[in-house]
Write a protein that holds these residues in place. Structure first.
Motif, PDB file in Angstrom:
ATOM      1  N   SER A 213      -8.948  17.821 -12.127  1.00 42.29           N
ATOM      2  CA  SER A 213     -10.304  18.348 -11.967  1.00 42.29           C
ATOM      3  C   SER A 213     -10.430  19.103 -10.653  1.00 42.29           C
ATOM      4  N   ILE A 214      -9.782  18.590  -9.599  1.00 41.40           N
ATOM      5  CA  ILE A 214      -9.785  19.306  -8.324  1.00 41.40           C
ATOM      6  C   ILE A 214      -9.100  20.650  -8.478  1.00 41.40           C
ATOM      7  N   ALA A 215      -7.963  20.668  -9.154  1.00 43.70           N
ATOM      8  CA  ALA A 215      -7.213  21.906  -9.331  1.00 43.70           C
ATOM      9  C   ALA A 215      -8.007  22.933 -10.125  1.00 43.70           C
ATOM     10  N   ASN A 216      -8.735  22.475 -11.121  1.00 41.63           N
ATOM     11  CA  ASN A 216      -9.470  23.389 -11.996  1.00 41.63           C
ATOM     12  C   ASN A 216     -10.851  23.747 -11.462  1.00 41.63           C
ATOM     13  N   ALA A 217     -11.329  22.997 -10.461  1.00 40.42           N
ATOM     14  CA  ALA A 217     -12.683  23.209  -9.926  1.00 40.42           C
ATOM     15  C   ALA A 217     -13.677  23.364 -11.072  1.00 40.42           C
ATOM     16  N   ASP A 218     -13.630  22.392 -11.987  1.00 39.42           N
ATOM     17  CA  ASP A 218     -14.354  22.538 -13.247  1.00 39.42           C
ATOM     18  C   ASP A 218     -15.760  21.954 -13.234  1.00 39.42           C
ATOM     19  N   THR A 219     -16.239  21.529 -12.081  1.00 39.45           N
ATOM     20  CA  THR A 219     -17.606  21.010 -11.983  1.00 39.45           C
ATOM     21  C   THR A 219     -18.240  21.541 -10.700  1.00 39.45           C
ATOM     22  N   PRO A 220     -19.555  21.570 -10.631  1.00 43.34           N
ATOM     23  CA  PRO A 220     -20.219  21.980  -9.377  1.00 43.34           C
ATOM     24  C   PRO A 220     -19.767  21.138  -8.189  1.00 43.34           C
ATOM     25  N   ARG A 221     -19.529  19.852  -8.412  1.00 41.42           N
ATOM     26  CA  ARG A 221     -19.067  18.982  -7.324  1.00 41.42           C
ATOM     27  C   ARG A 221     -17.728  19.463  -6.782  1.00 41.42           C
TER      28      ARG A 221
ATOM     29  N   ARG B  96     -18.144  22.614  -4.692  1.00 41.64           N
ATOM     30  CA  ARG B  96     -18.636  22.305  -3.348  1.00 41.64           C
ATOM     31  C   ARG B  96     -17.534  21.724  -2.487  1.00 41.64           C
ATOM     32  N   LEU B  97     -16.706  20.910  -3.094  1.00 42.30           N
ATOM     33  CA  LEU B  97     -15.589  20.312  -2.359  1.00 42.30           C
ATOM     34  C   LEU B  97     -14.657  21.391  -1.825  1.00 42.30           C
ATOM     35  N   TRP B  98     -14.363  22.383  -2.668  1.00 43.86           N
ATOM     36  CA  TRP B  98     -13.486  23.476  -2.246  1.00 43.86           C
ATOM     37  C   TRP B  98     -14.145  24.336  -1.172  1.00 43.86           C
ATOM     38  N   ARG B  99     -15.444  24.586  -1.321  1.00 44.65           N
ATOM     39  CA  ARG B  99     -16.131  25.395  -0.319  1.00 44.65           C
ATOM     40  C   ARG B  99     -16.140  24.700   1.045  1.00 44.65           C
ATOM     41  N   THR B 100     -16.271  23.388   1.019  1.00 48.02           N
ATOM     42  CA  THR B 100     -16.397  22.635   2.273  1.00 48.02           C
ATOM     43  C   THR B 100     -15.044  22.401   2.938  1.00 48.02           C
TER      44      THR B 100
END
Length: 215
Positions: free
Chosen positions: A54-62, A65-69
């Motif tokens: 899920s982190i790799a795919n950035a498949d949720t708004p959460r 945000r994690l990637w932006r931060t």
């Protein structure tokens, strides 16, 4: 009945830090760093692996945000993870596990089968997988496959051969009548009960994943 594990949003930070460790990307499910984090959080590898995807795919708004931060600021991420680990009660019976019974399941596979013995159930699973690929006459220390596996898991070839001899006493097709005295008899019986009647293909697939832990 309590849940077998509990997830906290803070865990995303620890998982992302592992994802960003070189080489950057989704880590094999049973790689040592992944397993070590699983043991720390008491969360099965299959769960952390799915969440790392899920982190790799950035498949949720959460995840966005994690990637932006943190995506371009690894120092900020390291500070956040260090603070998380320093929190009172982390990985204990305090805040993170308050009210949650931590019944260990997969954790036991990565710990010695008994005090004073170097072998873990994961090693026994890999040895059982090789057992089904050999014949009894080749289950000796100088067989190349045994030498190769012993190097991988950090045992002596004679140890691997001895454990295969114990497995022969678990194998109903061999029907060995002689008595074996080995501290590995009960652990081998337990592994045989779990995997001895499953398909060789399923065991081989699982063993292939487990080998990542030793690379």
């Amino acid at each position: 009945m309590s849940k077998p594990y509990v997830w906290h949003d803070d865990y995303w930070l620890m998982l992302m830090q592992l994802y960003l460790r070189r080489p950057v990307g989704v880590k094999p499910m049973y790689s040592r760093p992944m397993v070590e984090l699983c043991l720390e959080l008491h969360i099965p590898p299959v769960v952390l692996f799915a969440r790392m995807c899920s982190i790799a795919n950035a498949d949720t708004p959460r995840m966005e945000r994690l990637w932006r931060t943190y995506g371009s600021n690894p120092r900020k991420l390291s500070r956040a993870v260090a603070l998380l680990r320093a929190m009172s009660g982390f990985n204990s019976s305090g805040h993170f596990y308050d009210g949650v019974e931590t019944n260990e399941t997969f954790e036991c596979d990565f710990r010695p089968v008994a005090d004073g013995l170097p072998v873990t159930p994961v090693m026994l699973i890999l040895i059982l997988d090789l057992y089904f690929r050999l014949t009894p006459i080749t289950m000796v220390p100088d067989t190349p496959e045994i030498v190769e596996l012993s190097r991988l898991i950090g045992l002596r070839p004679s140890d691997v051969s001895d454990i295969m001899d114990v497995y022969q006493h678990c194998d109903p097709y061999l029907n060995r009548a002689d008595v074996v005295f080995s501290p590995y008899l009960l652990p081998c019986q337990q592994i045989w009960k779990r995997f001895g009647n499953s398909s060789c293909e399923a065991l081989a697939s699982y063993a292939s994943q487990l080998k990542e832990y030793f690379y």
